[in-house]
Design an enzyme around this catalytic site. Structure first.
Site, PDB file in Angstrom:
ATOM      1  N   LYS A 185      -4.494 -75.841  64.803  1.00  0.00           N
ATOM      2  CA  LYS A 185      -3.292 -75.720  65.634  1.00  0.00           C
ATOM      3  C   LYS A 185      -2.273 -74.832  64.927  1.00  0.00           C
ATOM      4  CE  LYS A 185       0.077 -78.723  68.003  1.00  0.00           C
ATOM      5  NZ  LYS A 185       0.501 -80.125  68.223  1.00  0.00           N
ATOM      6  N   SER A 189       0.788 -81.531  73.146  1.00  0.00           N
ATOM      7  CA  SER A 189       1.007 -80.138  72.814  1.00  0.00           C
ATOM      8  C   SER A 189      -0.199 -79.456  72.153  1.00  0.00           C
ATOM      9  CB  SER A 189       2.210 -80.031  71.878  1.00  0.00           C
ATOM     10  OG  SER A 189       1.916 -80.622  70.634  1.00  0.00           O
ATOM     11  N   SER A 212       0.395 -85.916  71.316  1.00  0.00           N
ATOM     12  CA  SER A 212      -0.045 -84.514  71.357  1.00  0.00           C
ATOM     13  C   SER A 212      -1.475 -84.242  70.906  1.00  0.00           C
ATOM     14  CB  SER A 212       0.898 -83.650  70.521  1.00  0.00           C
ATOM     15  OG  SER A 212       2.072 -83.405  71.242  1.00  0.00           O
TER      16      SER A 212
END
Lengths: 471, 84
Positions: free
Chosen positions: A82, A157, A181
């Protein structure tokens, strides 16, 4: 084996193939890179692909295997990171204009550990700007699509990390979870996502959103894989004073005669009927394996979302004060005025949702409102934590949905922040209490994946991972 | 921020703050706040300090950190004048 078939393998299967010399890490890495080339133009999971670096890393591992060296389970296995987690020498944008050209000067501790274990990094994945969102639509660059249905969001997210795993564009990925997330995108994309106990994994090198809630964790194809990655990245780190030195326990956990709690507050209005049915079936399945099912109550559940949004915005407003256009990142401001640099850099650098949260957090922390908002929220947080502490005196794990529904359509909720905040209804309590939880695919509703959330007590990751292996 | 943005933010923020009001119905007079959810598991409670000793980081890291600075001069961070 056909090239594309490598991409469907789990970490454990790739490892087996590598040590048996059925295929090389270079073969596997190149098929993932091909897979990215073929599919990512439609999905947009990656912000950056580091092809050369990945291939050269893979060759290094192949050489070690050839030389007969013993390799780690993660060695030679391709991973996506990420873009909020620093990888030295690569851009770390956090999907924000303010960090568009920022190059990470060091490795996050978990990345360092992956590298020490021979991981092959394929690139950095998309997210909601500064991890603020539940759909990956808040990325300053482009939205990511759900590989199961390109008209839908992958969740957020960590939407890029989850969709990259779901679309077989990496063997596993790292995400971060502040209020769901990792788990919610795992649920929307039909993959496994583990949010470790607060303090189980070092946050050093994770771009801070809300420091008392953030945790890094794996997104994988199987629960077994999540366990492999967790065991590598977990542990006390002197660079994160909130990380905990804990013993990995519950490795011999048995499902038979264990106790599973079902919180009645999680099965009321707002929960999609088809999702509910799938979760109930999962409960029946574990009951059939000899687990005892017990209804429990978490009475403070309805306060979790407001508490979460007060705590996370307050912490975010403090954490994001560092983006001043002076030390790094975007810098704007003509003339000789320092204040102009702050205002213009932040004004141009931050997107709408980030600004909204900074305003909310600054308000909640401001003198005169601190007691009424921030402190009040932190006190109610204690009550929410108490709910779980009581529950875990009676049960081994808690079963509930990860999200009240399946992946929604792109654009459906983006203009209404409050409805987007309510997306997190089943996930935020876990972060507020600091517990661990995993989302595992439990079935399909109208062709879309439904995630079962299994919540565990502090540092009992191995217990919920054992249970998750059933699904 | 444009006027239109201001209007939108005002609307969003007031509906969010209204929603937060639900917390007022709880009596929390005797409840301790939770700032750190797993503090009880730490070997050292409260503030954790690093040892008071010289911390040697590789020079390369310092160089990289300065490289990231938008305005710099001779390894220093350049800031606009603070006093008129």
């Amino acid at each position: 084996m056909n090239n594309m078939d490598f991409c469907k393998l789990s970490i454990a299967e790739i490892h087996k193939g590598l040590i048996k010399k059925d295929f090389s890490s270079e073969d596997v890495t190149k098929s993932f890179l091909d897979s990215i080339k073929n599919k990512d133009k439609d999905i947009n999971a990656y912000l950056e692909v580091t092809e050369d670096l990945a291939v050269s890393e893979a060759k290094k591992i192949d050489k070690e295997i050839f030389e007969g060296k013993k390799i780690s389970e993660l060695a030679g296995v391709p991973v996506a990171i990420k873009d909020a987690i620093l990888v030295r020498g690569l851009k770390n944008t956090c999907a924000s204009k303010i960090l568009e050209n920022y190059i990470a000067p060091y490795d996050a501790t978990c990345v360092k550990k992956l590298k020490e274990n021979g991981a092959v990094i394929l690139g950095k994945t998309n997210l909601d700007e500064f991890a603020m969102g539940a759909s990956t639509e808040n990325s300053a660059f482009f939205p990511t699509k759900n590989p199961r249905d390109l008209k839908r969001v992958p969740g957020g997210s960590s939407g890029g990390s989850a969709s990259a795993v779901a679309a077989n564009m990496c063997a596993y990925s790292l995400g971060s979870d502040t209020g769901g997330s990792i788990r919610q995108p795992a649920s929307f994309c039909g993959v496994v996502g583990l949010k470790p106990t607060y303090g189980a994994v070092s946050r050093c090198g994770l771009v801070a959103f809300a420091s008392s809630l953030d945790q890094i964790g794996p997104i994988t194809k199987t629960a077994e894989d999540a366990q492999i990655v967790f065991n590598v990245i977990a542990g006390r780190d002197k660079m994160d004073s909130t990380s905990v030195d804990f013993k990995i326990k519950n490795t011999g956990f048995k499902i038979k005669n264990s106790k599973i709690g079902i919180p009645k507050e999680y099965f009321i209005g707002g929960l999609d009927k088809k999702v509910e049915k799938i979760i109930k079936n999962a409960i029946k399945k574990i009951e059939g394996m000899g687990a005892e099912i017990e209804e429990i109550s978490l009475p403070f559940t309805k306060y979790a979302v407001p508490v979460y949004y007060l705590v996370c915005t307050s912490e975010a407003s403090a954490n994001l004060a560092r983006y001043d256009g002076i030390k790094y990142g975007l810098s704007k401001g003509e003339g000789n005025n320092l204040l102009d640099v702050y205002l213009q850099s932040r004004g141009k650098g931050f997107g709408q949702e980030v600004k909204r949260r900074i305003m909310l957090g600054t308000y909640a922390l401001s003198s005169g409102y601190y007691d009424a908002y921030y402190l009040k929220a932190q006190k109610v947080r204690t009550l929410i934590r108490g709910d779980f502490e009581k529950a875990f005196k009676k049960v081994d794990a808690i079963f509930c949905p990860t999200s009240p529904h399946t992946a929604f359509k792109i654009g459906e909720k983006v203009s209404d922040p409050l409805s987007m905040y309510l997306e997190d209804i089943y996930t935020v309590s876990v972060n507020l209490a600091g517990l661990c939880a995993i989302s595992v695919p439990a079935g399909l509703a109208d062709g879309l994946p439904v995630g079962l959330q299994i919540i565990g007590n502090y540092f009992e990751e191995n217990k919920i991972l054992e249970i998750a292996k059933v699904f | 921020m444009t006027e239109k943005e201001e209007e939108k933010f005002q609307k969003d923020l007031s509906s969010i703050l209204d929603y937060f009001k639900i917390l007022e119905e709880l009596d929390t007079k005797n409840i301790q706040p939770t700032f750190h959810p797993t503090e009880n598991f730490l070997a050292e409670k409260g503030n954790v300090f690093r040892k008071d000793e010289e911390k040697l980081e590789p020079e390369e890291l310092a160089k990289k950190l300065v490289e990231a600075v938008p305005e710099k001069s001779n390894g220093f961070v350049k800031v606009k004048a603070i006093f008129e």
